[in-house]
Design a protein around this motif. Structure first.
Motif, mmCIF file in Angstrom:
data_model
loop_
_atom_site.group_PDB
_atom_site.id
_atom_site.type_symbol
_atom_site.label_atom_id
_atom_site.label_comp_id
_atom_site.label_asym_id
_atom_site.label_seq_id
_atom_site.Cartn_x
_atom_site.Cartn_y
_atom_site.Cartn_z
ATOM 1 N N GLU A 244 0.851 -1.302 0.057
ATOM 2 C CA GLU A 244 -0.126 -0.189 -0.083
ATOM 3 C C GLU A 244 0.738 1.470 -0.020
ATOM 4 N N ARG A 245 1.932 1.340 0.830
ATOM 5 C CA ARG A 245 2.972 2.306 0.314
ATOM 6 C C ARG A 245 3.662 2.385 -0.627
ATOM 7 N N ARG A 246 3.950 1.553 -1.327
ATOM 8 C CA ARG A 246 4.566 1.511 -2.523
ATOM 9 C C ARG A 246 3.628 1.971 -3.785
ATOM 10 N N CYS A 247 2.404 1.510 -3.745
ATOM 11 C CA CYS A 247 1.216 1.790 -4.629
ATOM 12 C C CYS A 247 0.236 2.862 -4.330
ATOM 13 N N GLY A 248 0.388 3.647 -3.224
ATOM 14 C CA GLY A 248 -0.346 4.608 -2.801
ATOM 15 C C GLY A 248 -0.638 5.708 -3.955
ATOM 16 N N GLY A 249 -1.839 5.613 -4.165
ATOM 17 C CA GLY A 249 -2.369 6.826 -5.242
ATOM 18 C C GLY A 249 -2.591 6.242 -6.436
ATOM 19 N N THR A 250 -2.339 5.120 -6.600
ATOM 20 C CA THR A 250 -2.655 4.412 -7.920
ATOM 21 C C THR A 250 -3.850 3.810 -8.112
ATOM 22 N N GLY A 251 -4.625 3.559 -6.954
ATOM 23 C CA GLY A 251 -5.933 2.703 -7.211
ATOM 24 C C GLY A 251 -5.766 1.404 -7.082
ATOM 25 N N LYS A 252 -4.719 0.718 -6.799
ATOM 26 C CA LYS A 252 -4.423 -0.808 -6.829
ATOM 27 C C LYS A 252 -4.849 -1.152 -5.601
ATOM 28 N N ARG A 253 -5.497 -2.372 -5.560
ATOM 29 C CA ARG A 253 -6.248 -3.130 -4.419
ATOM 30 C C ARG A 253 -5.646 -4.539 -4.375
ATOM 31 N N PHE A 254 -5.389 -4.967 -2.902
ATOM 32 C CA PHE A 254 -4.704 -6.218 -2.707
ATOM 33 C C PHE A 254 -5.436 -7.008 -1.956
ATOM 34 N N HIS A 255 -5.765 -8.139 -2.560
ATOM 35 C CA HIS A 255 -6.765 -9.239 -1.940
ATOM 36 C C HIS A 255 -5.988 -10.319 -1.446
ATOM 37 N N PHE A 256 -5.993 -10.489 0.016
ATOM 38 C CA PHE A 256 -5.600 -11.867 0.744
ATOM 39 C C PHE A 256 -6.668 -12.644 1.068
ATOM 40 N N PRO A 257 -6.273 -14.081 1.231
ATOM 41 C CA PRO A 257 -7.269 -15.160 1.590
ATOM 42 C C PRO A 257 -7.860 -14.564 2.877
ATOM 43 N N PRO A 258 -9.182 -14.942 2.901
ATOM 44 C CA PRO A 258 -9.981 -14.487 3.853
ATOM 45 C C PRO A 258 -9.747 -15.203 5.072
ATOM 46 N N THR A 259 -9.216 -16.336 5.009
ATOM 47 C CA THR A 259 -8.417 -16.823 6.350
ATOM 48 C C THR A 259 -7.104 -16.298 6.367
ATOM 49 N N ARG A 260 -6.877 -15.235 7.206
ATOM 50 C CA ARG A 260 -5.694 -14.295 6.993
ATOM 51 C C ARG A 260 -4.376 -14.999 7.134
ATOM 52 N N PRO A 261 -3.513 -14.969 6.448
ATOM 53 C CA PRO A 261 -2.103 -15.697 6.603
ATOM 54 C C PRO A 261 -1.433 -14.656 7.520
ATOM 55 N N VAL A 262 -1.256 -15.065 8.842
ATOM 56 C CA VAL A 262 -0.438 -14.144 9.669
ATOM 57 C C VAL A 262 0.535 -14.934 10.332
ATOM 58 N N CYS A 263 1.886 -14.425 10.549
ATOM 59 C CA CYS A 263 2.636 -15.466 11.331
ATOM 60 C C CYS A 263 2.426 -14.995 12.779
ATOM 61 N N PRO A 264 2.146 -15.753 13.418
ATOM 62 C CA PRO A 264 2.170 -15.346 14.847
ATOM 63 C C PRO A 264 3.320 -14.925 15.766
ATOM 64 N N ASP A 265 4.378 -15.457 15.193
ATOM 65 C CA ASP A 265 5.892 -15.213 15.704
ATOM 66 C C ASP A 265 6.220 -13.584 15.452
ATOM 67 N N MET A 266 5.817 -13.324 14.153
ATOM 68 C CA MET A 266 6.192 -11.951 13.671
ATOM 69 C C MET A 266 5.182 -10.884 14.274
ATOM 70 N N ALA A 267 3.990 -11.491 14.362
ATOM 71 C CA ALA A 267 3.018 -10.516 15.040
ATOM 72 C C ALA A 267 3.360 -10.206 16.608
ATOM 73 N N ARG A 268 4.265 -10.586 17.146
ATOM 74 C CA ARG A 268 4.410 -10.578 18.522
ATOM 75 C C ARG A 268 5.675 -9.561 18.755
ATOM 76 N N ILE A 269 6.104 -9.026 17.517
ATOM 77 C CA ILE A 269 7.181 -7.886 17.508
ATOM 78 C C ILE A 269 6.375 -6.601 17.497
ATOM 79 N N THR A 270 6.054 -6.119 18.667
ATOM 80 C CA THR A 270 5.270 -5.025 18.740
ATOM 81 C C THR A 270 6.081 -3.608 19.020
ATOM 82 N N VAL A 271 5.425 -2.530 18.854
ATOM 83 C CA VAL A 271 6.079 -1.257 19.029
ATOM 84 C C VAL A 271 6.700 -1.099 20.245
ATOM 85 N N GLU A 272 5.970 -1.703 21.333
ATOM 86 C CA GLU A 272 6.141 -1.452 22.684
ATOM 87 C C GLU A 272 7.582 -2.352 22.916
ATOM 88 N N ARG A 273 7.694 -3.420 22.471
ATOM 89 C CA ARG A 273 8.745 -4.245 22.727
ATOM 90 C C ARG A 273 10.004 -3.814 21.848
#
Length: 309
Positions: A244-273
């Motif tokens: 979305e940052r690289r394609c801002g303003g172009t009108g491009k849309r990105f569609h991910f599978p509805p069962t959202r592919p999320v890496c739980p380990d990567m998700a634990r890396i928060t701003v607070e940490r």
């Protein structure tokens, strides 16, 4: 939402530690926003070896920080979340490698996906990433190549390099493997003509529906350069922020599978940490024993050499 005060604190802490923050595309978008560099495994591995700072803060999983420490042993390498790991990195047995070496002898090369532990790297001959695996396997002098740990990336390489006998290991990324082909077909029906861009860690059923297969950075480049407005993305949802940052303003849309592919380990890396890591200097990555470090560093160095040709 990131405040000006928080951004200022992070900038101050980085200056105090002479630190550079490296973030993988899969960590949360707000962490990516605070990073000095965002990239995939290959880009960050190359970059980490060239930086002159005293401290590297690696917002990613353990194998990434280990690789950075191996390539820059003189630097302090910190992880905001030291327990963030990659299940696939451990899906190799020493017996598998030893048996292949016994069978093929000097006619075998062990190509190790960078998504692996430092010990697994030390058993191998060369590291690869999803962006350079085909190039490096093709360049190896041996015809027989044991590809560890990911069988799906190994299968993709085997298709691209049919002149090699690629021997597969039974490892996989649970997140990519679980991307459902039925959900991909539903997305294709909902967005006719939308290119399907897939990471080769995906399983064979999803890969069969892809129009393009490549690393995270290659997926981004194809989407940025493409003329379509809709894209179906088969990799971890964290890459959405960079798309979305690289394609801002172009009108491009990105569609991910509805069962959202999320890496739980990567998700634990928060701003607070991330902030706590910078403030307190926690999460330091140590070098492994000398023999392991030497072997693993050799495979990474060879990757950089072959990848540059």
């Amino acid at each position: 939402m990131l405040t000006d005060e928080l951004r200022a604190e992070v900038a101050r802490l980085k200056a105090e530690r002479d630190a550079v923050v490296l973030a993988h595309y899969y960590v949360p978008p707000e962490v990516q926003e605070l990073a000095d560099h965002v990239g995939d495994s290959f880009a960050l591995a190359k970059l980490a070896a060239t930086l002159t700072c005293r401290t590297l803060v690696f917002a990613g999983v353990s194998f990434m920080a280990e690789s950075a420490k191996l390539l820059s042993p003189e630097k302090t390498v910190l992880m905001p979340e030291p327990t963030a790991d990659c299940p696939m990195a451990h899906m190799v047995r020493r017996e598998t490698v030893d048996a292949a070496r016994e069978r093929y002898g000097d006619e075998l090369a062990v190509a190790c996906y960078v998504n692996s532990t430092v010990e697994v790297k030390s058993w191998s001959d060369v590291c690869v990433t999803s962006s350079n695996a085909v190039k490096i396997v093709r360049a190896l002098p041996q015809v027989n190549v044991l590809f560890v740990p990911d069988r799906h990336l190994g299968s993709f390489v085997a298709e691209q390099v049919p002149e090699k006998n690629v021997i597969l290991n039974d490892g996989f990324c649970p997140i990519h493997q679980d991307i459902s082909a039925d959900e991909v077909r539903a997305l294709k029906e909902a967005h006719p003509g939308a290119p399907v861009l897939a990471h080769p860690e995906c399983g064979p059923e999803a890969m069969a529906l892809a129009d393009f297969a490549g690393s995270t950075s290659q997926i981004i480049e194809v989407a940025v350069a493409g003329e379509a407005l809709d894209y179906i993305i088969l990799t971890v949802d964290g890459v959405r922020g960079e798309l979305e940052r690289r394609c801002g303003g172009t009108g491009k849309r990105f569609h991910f599978p509805p069962t959202r592919p999320v890496c739980p380990d990567m998700a634990r890396i928060t701003v607070e940490r991330l902030v706590a890591c910078l403030r307190e200097g926690t999460g330091a990555v140590d070098l492994p024993p000398a023999a392991v470090a030497e072997g693993a560093r050799r495979t990474l160095t060879r990757m950089l050499e072959l990848g540059a040709r």
